[in-house]
Design an enzyme around this catalytic site. Structure first.
Site, PDB file in Angstrom:
ATOM      1  N   ARG A   3      38.399  38.943  46.551  1.00  0.00           N
ATOM      2  CA  ARG A   3      37.497  39.025  45.397  1.00  0.00           C
ATOM      3  C   ARG A   3      36.137  38.371  45.640  1.00  0.00           C
ATOM      4  NH1 ARG A   3      38.176  37.333  40.870  1.00  0.00           N
ATOM      5  NH2 ARG A   3      37.472  39.184  39.763  1.00  0.00           N
ATOM      6  N   TYR A  43      45.028  40.238  41.137  1.00  0.00           N
ATOM      7  CA  TYR A  43      44.162  40.867  42.141  1.00  0.00           C
ATOM      8  C   TYR A  43      43.951  39.999  43.377  1.00  0.00           C
ATOM      9  CZ  TYR A  43      43.416  43.783  38.050  1.00  0.00           C
ATOM     10  OH  TYR A  43      43.622  44.586  36.952  1.00  0.00           O
ATOM     11  N   CYS A  99      37.513  37.155  61.206  1.00  0.00           N
ATOM     12  CA  CYS A  99      36.410  37.250  62.156  1.00  0.00           C
ATOM     13  C   CYS A  99      35.165  37.831  61.522  1.00  0.00           C
ATOM     14  CB  CYS A  99      36.840  38.089  63.337  1.00  0.00           C
ATOM     15  SG  CYS A  99      38.184  37.306  64.194  1.00  0.00           S
ATOM     16  N   GLU A 100      34.762  37.297  60.395  1.00  0.00           N
ATOM     17  CA  GLU A 100      33.452  37.663  59.872  1.00  0.00           C
ATOM     18  C   GLU A 100      32.898  36.564  58.982  1.00  0.00           C
ATOM     19  OE1 GLU A 100      33.431  41.035  57.018  1.00  0.00           O
ATOM     20  OE2 GLU A 100      35.175  41.688  58.151  1.00  0.00           O
ATOM     21  N   GLY A 131      46.113  43.117  32.388  1.00  0.00           N
ATOM     22  CA  GLY A 131      46.666  42.764  33.693  1.00  0.00           C
ATOM     23  C   GLY A 131      46.279  41.330  34.007  1.00  0.00           C
ATOM     24  N   TYR A 147      33.306  41.054  45.066  1.00  0.00           N
ATOM     25  CA  TYR A 147      32.571  40.971  43.796  1.00  0.00           C
ATOM     26  C   TYR A 147      31.720  39.722  43.683  1.00  0.00           C
ATOM     27  CZ  TYR A 147      36.848  43.704  42.860  1.00  0.00           C
ATOM     28  OH  TYR A 147      37.891  44.566  42.938  1.00  0.00           O
ATOM     29  N   SER A 184      36.810  45.609  33.448  1.00  0.00           N
ATOM     30  CA  SER A 184      37.717  44.496  33.679  1.00  0.00           C
ATOM     31  C   SER A 184      36.959  43.180  33.699  1.00  0.00           C
ATOM     32  CB  SER A 184      38.413  44.719  35.033  1.00  0.00           C
ATOM     33  OG  SER A 184      39.527  43.891  35.175  1.00  0.00           O
ATOM     34  N   GLU A 195      46.450  47.248  27.660  1.00  0.00           N
ATOM     35  CA  GLU A 195      47.055  47.121  28.995  1.00  0.00           C
ATOM     36  C   GLU A 195      46.470  45.936  29.743  1.00  0.00           C
ATOM     37  OE1 GLU A 195      45.522  50.839  30.264  1.00  0.00           O
ATOM     38  OE2 GLU A 195      47.293  51.956  29.683  1.00  0.00           O
ATOM     39  N   GLY A 226      41.331  44.701  30.466  1.00  0.00           N
ATOM     40  CA  GLY A 226      39.963  44.241  30.660  1.00  0.00           C
ATOM     41  C   GLY A 226      39.624  42.872  30.139  1.00  0.00           C
TER      42      GLY A 226
END
Ligand code: LLP
Length: 422
Positions: free
Chosen positions: A320, A381, A351-352, A282, A324, A211, A280, A243
């Site tokens: 994301r 996404y 909280c991080e 997305g 990533y 992707s 396909e 992709g």
């Protein structure tokens, strides 16, 4: 320093003389006031235009990967524009059917489809099942023996091609949980089994290499690798997955759906593959259609280090960056074309410390608490991977077009957070 590049905005974005951004004829700051923040704002005509581009490029083989963004309104839109839908779970299948999409227009994916998911899909009469393992073949044979109608299937093959993308979203390499490997005859054995089985009607081969791929030659390479396997089978369909990448940040440019289709068609023709080519997409349909709107709540200068600008969402509406290391732009829709000399870290409210929305965002100097801050290219996404971490409620989604805004997913309420407790 530079203003936000306009190619990162949805198709129907316009900047007024006062610098304010409108999408689909709706003033964006006004949308934030009316519907609250965080808010996903989708340019409906942008979505429709990308679907039409996919249908023009792939015809009957154009299928939207629903995982990128799905709700009933999106399923209906995609179906109206002539695309089929790839659903990768019983949940996606349920939403698509609830939207009224005919089962025949659905393609069921998944590397571990449960018996329940397969039963629902076969009973509904989904158009295709993309089979992924021998255990799944066993399940389908069992269901058909028990009276279900034999589905039309594509066999998912992993071509052993490493796409130029983040390792978490590479899927075509040999070391993969997906599909049947081309090497060592695994895919061939699967095809032979399916072809011989009265429980399935084998119509084609499926391969998806990964992707957010920008390098079209990666797709051509996958076709070359598949050619010796696919061409002699003479099956009517070859689906080359999704992709296609999109531009997220300044300096990035992605190929169009039409350019992608041209490369795929040429690679297939060169390889002697005469099957109908399907794809396909997305991300390429949904990502650029939306912006996320946040409200700036705190601006904290950490002396000598950096400025933290905290917004009212974060990793719960866009995981994301954390997952990533994905980059985004940020801008102020009240001053869309303003210079952005101020480098800050836009963070969320979770909280991080890893809860980063944009690690090194460029923003105008007069950024202030209370400003509506937007991140573009969040249509894929984002909402689909949203969570309730820290019991933060998930944002609403609006579709805008022709000056009207329509809530297609309402904002979660605090009581929704209790809805599943017993
Ligand atoms: N077809 C199959 C079989 C897939 O697995 C995928 C994506 C697609 C199509 C659609 O791919 P697209 O055109 O959107 O690249 N969460 C990640 C992306 C994961 C994609 C998984 N499969 C991200 O946010 O980057």
């Amino acid at each position: 320093m530079t203003p936000l590049p306009h190619h990162l905005l949805p198709d129907n974005a316009a900047v007024g003389a006062d610098g304010r951004l409108a999408i689909g004829g709706c003033d964006v700051v006004e949308l934030a006031r009316r519907f609250g923040t965080p808010l996903f704002v989708y340019d409906e005509e942008h979505l429709r235009a990308r679907c039409r581009e996919a249908v023009a490029a792939f015809g009957e083989g154009a299928t939207y990967a629903a995982k990128a963004f799905l709700c009933r309104a999106m399923a209906r839109l995609v179906h109206e524009e002539g695309m089929a839908l790839d659903v990768a779970s019983g949940g996606e299948l349920h939403v698509a059917l609830a939207a009224g999409v005919p089962a025949e227009r659905l393609v069921l994916h998944g590397n571990n489809k449960s018996t329940t998911e397969l039963t629902t899909a076969l009973d509904a009469g989904v158009g295709r099942v993309v089979v992924d393992s021998h255990d799944e073949l066993d399940r389908i044979e069992g269901l058909v023996a028990a009276g279900a109608a034999p589905p039309r299937v594509l066999v998912r093959v992993t071509p052993g091609v490493e796409a130029h993308t983040h390792v978490y979203v590479q899927t075509g390499q040999a070391d993969s949980k997906f599909g049947f490997g081309l090497a060592a005859g695994v895919a061939r054995a699967a095809v032979e089994r399916v072809a011989a089985s009265p429980a399935m009607d084998l119509v084609g081969i499926h391969a998806h290499i990964g992707s957010n791929v920008f390098v079209l030659s990666s797709f051509a390479q996958a076709v070359e690798v598949l050619a010796d396997f696919v061409a002699p089978l003479g099956l009517p369909e070859l689906v080359l997955g999704g992709g296609l990448g999109v531009a997220y940040v300044a300096g990035e440019q992605a190929p169009t759906i039409a350019e992608w289709a041209t490369v795929l068609a040429k690679a297939c023709a060169d390889a002697g593959i005469s099957a109908r080519i399907g794809a396909e997409p997305g991300r390429a349909i949904a990502a650029g259609a939306a912006v996320t709107l946040y409200t700036v709540g705190t601006i904290k200068e950490v002396d000598g280090i950096r400025t933290y600008v905290a917004v009212d969402g974060g990793m719960s509406d866009n995981p994301r960056p954390v997952l990533y290391g994905s980059g985004y732009e940020a801008f102020l829709p009240r001053a869309t074309d303003a210079e952005r000399p101020r480098v800050v870290r836009v963070v969320g409210k979770h909280c991080e410390s890893g809860d980063v929305v944009v690690a090194d965002a460029r923003l105008p100097v007069d950024l202030a608490v209370g400003d509506v801050l937007a991140t573009p290219v969040t249509g894929a996404y984002g909402h689909s991977m949203a969570s309730n971490y820290n019991k933060v409620t998930r944002p609403a989604v609006v579709f805008v077009a022709g000056g009207d805004a329509q809530v297609v997913v309402r904002r979660e309420t605090l009581d929704d957070l209790l809805a599943l407790d017993t």
